[in-house]
Motif scaffolding. Structure first.
Motif, PDB file in Angstrom:
ATOM      1  N   ILE A  39       0.879  -1.166   0.000  1.00  0.00           N
ATOM      2  CA  ILE A  39       0.000   0.000   0.000  1.00  0.00           C
ATOM      3  C   ILE A  39       0.912   1.210   0.000  1.00  0.00           C
ATOM      4  O   ILE A  39       1.738   1.381   0.904  1.00  0.00           O
ATOM      5  N   VAL A  48      -2.830   0.466  -4.130  1.00  0.00           N
ATOM      6  CA  VAL A  48      -2.078  -0.784  -4.200  1.00  0.00           C
ATOM      7  C   VAL A  48      -1.009  -0.604  -5.273  1.00  0.00           C
ATOM      8  O   VAL A  48      -1.267  -0.046  -6.349  1.00  0.00           O
ATOM      9  N   ILE A  72      -8.555   0.381  -3.347  1.00  0.00           N
ATOM     10  CA  ILE A  72      -8.062  -0.642  -2.424  1.00  0.00           C
ATOM     11  C   ILE A  72      -9.179  -1.604  -2.043  1.00  0.00           C
ATOM     12  O   ILE A  72      -8.949  -2.804  -1.911  1.00  0.00           O
ATOM     13  N   TYR A  75      -9.382  -4.718  -4.127  1.00  0.00           N
ATOM     14  CA  TYR A  75      -8.363  -5.721  -3.820  1.00  0.00           C
ATOM     15  C   TYR A  75      -8.688  -6.448  -2.516  1.00  0.00           C
ATOM     16  O   TYR A  75      -8.443  -7.655  -2.398  1.00  0.00           O
TER      17      TYR A  75
END
Length: 86
Positions: A39, A48, A72, A75
């Motif tokens: 991150i 990401v 994010i 993901y």
């Protein structure tokens, strides 16, 4: 709040076309290795990224980051689906 692994200006690309920052900006430098998913960014704009490479420089080690598209949360949802199927 999302804790970033490495602080970076996600708009700062160098001649390689990758976002760059210094390794000393990492919360835990041991996880910043080529190919690692991290991150990057800051609390207000995390993303990401894949660590593309590490380059020695007189001012410290430069980390090149390949910022991946999407939020994010996308993901995280993927990781949850993988974990649920295990």
């Amino acid at each position: 709040m999302i804790n970033v692994d490495i602080t970076a200006d996600l708009n700062a690309e160098d001649q390689t076309g990758y976002v760059w920052t210094f390794l000393d900006e990492a919360r835990d430098p041991s996880i910043i290795t080529p190919g690692a998913l991290v991150i990057a960014g800051d609390e207000d704009a995390p993303a990401v990224a894949v660590v593309a490479d590490l380059v020695s420089h007189p001012n410290g080690t430069i980390v090149h980051l390949d910022v991946l598209p999407g939020a994010i949360d996308s993901y995280l949802a993927l990781a949850r689906r993988i974990d649920a199927s295990a």
